[in-house]
Scaffold this motif. Structure first.
Motif, PDB file in Angstrom:
ATOM      1  N   MET A   1       0.846  -1.172   0.000  1.00  0.00           N
ATOM      2  CA  MET A   1       0.000   0.000   0.000  1.00  0.00           C
ATOM      3  C   MET A   1       0.890   1.233   0.000  1.00  0.00           C
ATOM      4  O   MET A   1       1.840   1.326   0.755  1.00  0.00           O
ATOM      5  N   THR A   2       0.573   2.181  -0.871  1.00  0.00           N
ATOM      6  CA  THR A   2       1.395   3.385  -0.951  1.00  0.00           C
ATOM      7  C   THR A   2       0.811   4.488  -0.087  1.00  0.00           C
ATOM      8  O   THR A   2      -0.404   4.628   0.039  1.00  0.00           O
ATOM      9  N   ALA A   3       1.687   5.253   0.491  1.00  0.00           N
ATOM     10  CA  ALA A   3       1.272   6.368   1.332  1.00  0.00           C
ATOM     11  C   ALA A   3       1.117   7.613   0.471  1.00  0.00           C
ATOM     12  O   ALA A   3       1.837   7.798  -0.512  1.00  0.00           O
ATOM     13  N   LEU A   4       0.166   8.449   0.842  1.00  0.00           N
ATOM     14  CA  LEU A   4      -0.027   9.706   0.129  1.00  0.00           C
ATOM     15  C   LEU A   4       1.005  10.716   0.595  1.00  0.00           C
ATOM     16  O   LEU A   4       1.402  10.716   1.769  1.00  0.00           O
ATOM     17  N   PRO A   5       1.434  11.607  -0.287  1.00  0.00           N
ATOM     18  CA  PRO A   5       2.327  12.682   0.135  1.00  0.00           C
ATOM     19  C   PRO A   5       1.628  13.535   1.199  1.00  0.00           C
ATOM     20  O   PRO A   5       0.394  13.600   1.262  1.00  0.00           O
ATOM     21  N   GLN A   6       2.402  14.192   2.014  1.00  0.00           N
ATOM     22  CA  GLN A   6       1.850  14.986   3.109  1.00  0.00           C
ATOM     23  C   GLN A   6       0.840  16.026   2.610  1.00  0.00           C
ATOM     24  O   GLN A   6      -0.202  16.220   3.217  1.00  0.00           O
ATOM     25  N   SER A   7       1.125  16.685   1.494  1.00  0.00           N
ATOM     26  CA  SER A   7       0.209  17.693   0.976  1.00  0.00           C
ATOM     27  C   SER A   7      -1.136  17.069   0.586  1.00  0.00           C
ATOM     28  O   SER A   7      -2.203  17.647   0.827  1.00  0.00           O
ATOM     29  N   ALA A   8      -1.110  15.874  -0.001  1.00  0.00           N
ATOM     30  CA  ALA A   8      -2.338  15.183  -0.381  1.00  0.00           C
ATOM     31  C   ALA A   8      -3.092  14.728   0.870  1.00  0.00           C
ATOM     32  O   ALA A   8      -4.332  14.782   0.908  1.00  0.00           O
ATOM     33  N   GLN A   9      -2.369  14.304   1.883  1.00  0.00           N
ATOM     34  CA  GLN A   9      -3.011  13.905   3.144  1.00  0.00           C
ATOM     35  C   GLN A   9      -3.747  15.089   3.770  1.00  0.00           C
ATOM     36  O   GLN A   9      -4.895  14.961   4.223  1.00  0.00           O
ATOM     37  N   ASN A  10      -3.093  16.243   3.768  1.00  0.00           N
ATOM     38  CA  ASN A  10      -3.719  17.443   4.324  1.00  0.00           C
ATOM     39  C   ASN A  10      -4.960  17.842   3.523  1.00  0.00           C
ATOM     40  O   ASN A  10      -5.984  18.220   4.088  1.00  0.00           O
ATOM     41  N   HIS A  11      -4.846  17.765   2.211  1.00  0.00           N
ATOM     42  CA  HIS A  11      -5.961  18.106   1.334  1.00  0.00           C
ATOM     43  C   HIS A  11      -7.138  17.166   1.591  1.00  0.00           C
ATOM     44  O   HIS A  11      -8.299  17.597   1.700  1.00  0.00           O
ATOM     45  N   LEU A  12      -6.864  15.876   1.690  1.00  0.00           N
ATOM     46  CA  LEU A  12      -7.890  14.878   1.971  1.00  0.00           C
ATOM     47  C   LEU A  12      -8.541  15.156   3.326  1.00  0.00           C
ATOM     48  O   LEU A  12      -9.767  15.127   3.456  1.00  0.00           O
ATOM     49  N   ARG A  13      -7.735  15.431   4.329  1.00  0.00           N
ATOM     50  CA  ARG A  13      -8.252  15.718   5.671  1.00  0.00           C
ATOM     51  C   ARG A  13      -9.191  16.926   5.633  1.00  0.00           C
ATOM     52  O   ARG A  13     -10.245  16.926   6.261  1.00  0.00           O
ATOM     53  N   GLN A  14      -8.817  17.962   4.871  1.00  0.00           N
ATOM     54  CA  GLN A  14      -9.662  19.147   4.755  1.00  0.00           C
ATOM     55  C   GLN A  14     -11.018  18.804   4.126  1.00  0.00           C
ATOM     56  O   GLN A  14     -12.066  19.260   4.600  1.00  0.00           O
ATOM     57  N   PHE A  15     -10.971  17.999   3.067  1.00  0.00           N
ATOM     58  CA  PHE A  15     -12.226  17.592   2.433  1.00  0.00           C
ATOM     59  C   PHE A  15     -13.109  16.830   3.416  1.00  0.00           C
ATOM     60  O   PHE A  15     -14.305  17.091   3.532  1.00  0.00           O
ATOM     61  N   ILE A  16     -12.529  15.880   4.112  1.00  0.00           N
ATOM     62  CA  ILE A  16     -13.290  15.066   5.059  1.00  0.00           C
ATOM     63  C   ILE A  16     -13.888  15.936   6.153  1.00  0.00           C
ATOM     64  O   ILE A  16     -15.072  15.812   6.486  1.00  0.00           O
ATOM     65  N   GLU A  17     -13.118  16.844   6.707  1.00  0.00           N
ATOM     66  CA  GLU A  17     -13.606  17.708   7.776  1.00  0.00           C
ATOM     67  C   GLU A  17     -14.708  18.646   7.272  1.00  0.00           C
ATOM     68  O   GLU A  17     -15.692  18.898   7.976  1.00  0.00           O
ATOM     69  N   GLN A  18     -14.558  19.158   6.046  1.00  0.00           N
ATOM     70  CA  GLN A  18     -15.594  20.019   5.475  1.00  0.00           C
ATOM     71  C   GLN A  18     -16.892  19.238   5.271  1.00  0.00           C
ATOM     72  O   GLN A  18     -17.984  19.736   5.573  1.00  0.00           O
ATOM     73  N   ILE A  19     -16.780  18.030   4.770  1.00  0.00           N
ATOM     74  CA  ILE A  19     -17.964  17.194   4.555  1.00  0.00           C
ATOM     75  C   ILE A  19     -18.625  16.873   5.890  1.00  0.00           C
ATOM     76  O   ILE A  19     -19.860  16.912   6.009  1.00  0.00           O
ATOM     77  N   GLU A  20     -17.830  16.586   6.910  1.00  0.00           N
ATOM     78  CA  GLU A  20     -18.392  16.311   8.235  1.00  0.00           C
ATOM     79  C   GLU A  20     -19.169  17.528   8.760  1.00  0.00           C
ATOM     80  O   GLU A  20     -20.265  17.378   9.303  1.00  0.00           O
ATOM     81  N   ARG A  21     -18.619  18.723   8.572  1.00  0.00           N
ATOM     82  CA  ARG A  21     -19.315  19.938   9.014  1.00  0.00           C
ATOM     83  C   ARG A  21     -20.616  20.122   8.240  1.00  0.00           C
ATOM     84  O   ARG A  21     -21.648  20.465   8.825  1.00  0.00           O
ATOM     85  N   LEU A  22     -20.571  19.889   6.938  1.00  0.00           N
ATOM     86  CA  LEU A  22     -21.776  20.014   6.118  1.00  0.00           C
ATOM     87  C   LEU A  22     -22.841  18.991   6.534  1.00  0.00           C
ATOM     88  O   LEU A  22     -24.035  19.306   6.560  1.00  0.00           O
ATOM     89  N   GLU A  23     -22.408  17.786   6.869  1.00  0.00           N
ATOM     90  CA  GLU A  23     -23.345  16.762   7.337  1.00  0.00           C
ATOM     91  C   GLU A  23     -24.015  17.209   8.635  1.00  0.00           C
ATOM     92  O   GLU A  23     -25.220  17.001   8.826  1.00  0.00           O
ATOM     93  N   GLU A  24     -23.265  17.826   9.528  1.00  0.00           N
ATOM     94  CA  GLU A  24     -23.830  18.340  10.777  1.00  0.00           C
ATOM     95  C   GLU A  24     -24.835  19.452  10.490  1.00  0.00           C
ATOM     96  O   GLU A  24     -25.906  19.503  11.097  1.00  0.00           O
ATOM     97  N   GLU A  25     -24.505  20.337   9.560  1.00  0.00           N
ATOM     98  CA  GLU A  25     -25.427  21.415   9.178  1.00  0.00           C
ATOM     99  C   GLU A  25     -26.697  20.838   8.568  1.00  0.00           C
ATOM    100  O   GLU A  25     -27.805  21.309   8.853  1.00  0.00           O
ATOM    101  N   LYS A  26     -26.524  19.807   7.724  1.00  0.00           N
ATOM    102  CA  LYS A  26     -27.675  19.163   7.081  1.00  0.00           C
ATOM    103  C   LYS A  26     -28.586  18.548   8.141  1.00  0.00           C
ATOM    104  O   LYS A  26     -29.821  18.658   8.056  1.00  0.00           O
TER     105      LYS A  26
END
Length: 101
Positions: A1-26
Motif C-alpha cells: 500500500m502506498t502512502a499519500l504525500p503529506q500535501s495530499a493527506q492534508n488536502h484529503l483531511r480538509q475535504f473530510i472535515e468540510q464534509i463532516e461539518r456540512l453533514e452536521e449542518e444538514k
C-alpha cells in the motif's frame, strides 16, 4: 500500500472535515424542517398536503400538467374516475411509449 504525500493527506483531511461539518449542518436543517412541520400541524395544517405542495412547487408547470394528464388517464383506465379522460391533441406524442401500441 502506498502512502499519500503529506500535501495530499492534508488536502484529503480538509475535504473530510468540510464534509463532516456540512453533514452536521444538514442534520440541523432537517431537525428545523421537522420542527416547522410539527408547528404547522399544531395549528391545524395537513402536513401530508404541505409536503405534496412542496414537491409540486419544485416542478415546472408543464411537468405538473403532464404528470396530471398521465395520472388522470391511468385512473380513468382503472375505473377510478367517472368522467371520461380528455383525448390528447392529434399533434401530441403519446405520454408513455406503451400508449402507442
Amino acid at each position: 500500500m502506498t502512502a499519500l504525500p503529506q500535501s495530499a493527506q492534508n488536502h484529503l483531511r480538509q475535504f473530510i472535515e468540510q464534509i463532516e461539518r456540512l453533514e452536521e449542518e444538514k442534520k440541523a436543517i432537517a431537525e428545523d424542517i421537522r420542527d416547522k412541520f410539527a408547528e404547522a400541524k399544531a395549528v391545524g395544517f395537513d402536513v401530508k398536503a404541505m409536503r405534496e405542495i412542496l414537491k409540486l412547487r419544485k416542478k415546472s408547470s408543464d411537468d405538473r400538467q403532464e404528470e396530471e394528464a398521465i395520472l388522470t388517464t391511468y385512473m380513468h383506465a382503472l375505473g377510478m374516475l367517472n368522467e371520461p379522460a380528455a383525448m390528447p391533441d392529434v399533434d401530441e406524442a403519446p405520454a408513455h411509449p406503451m400508449a402507442a401500441e
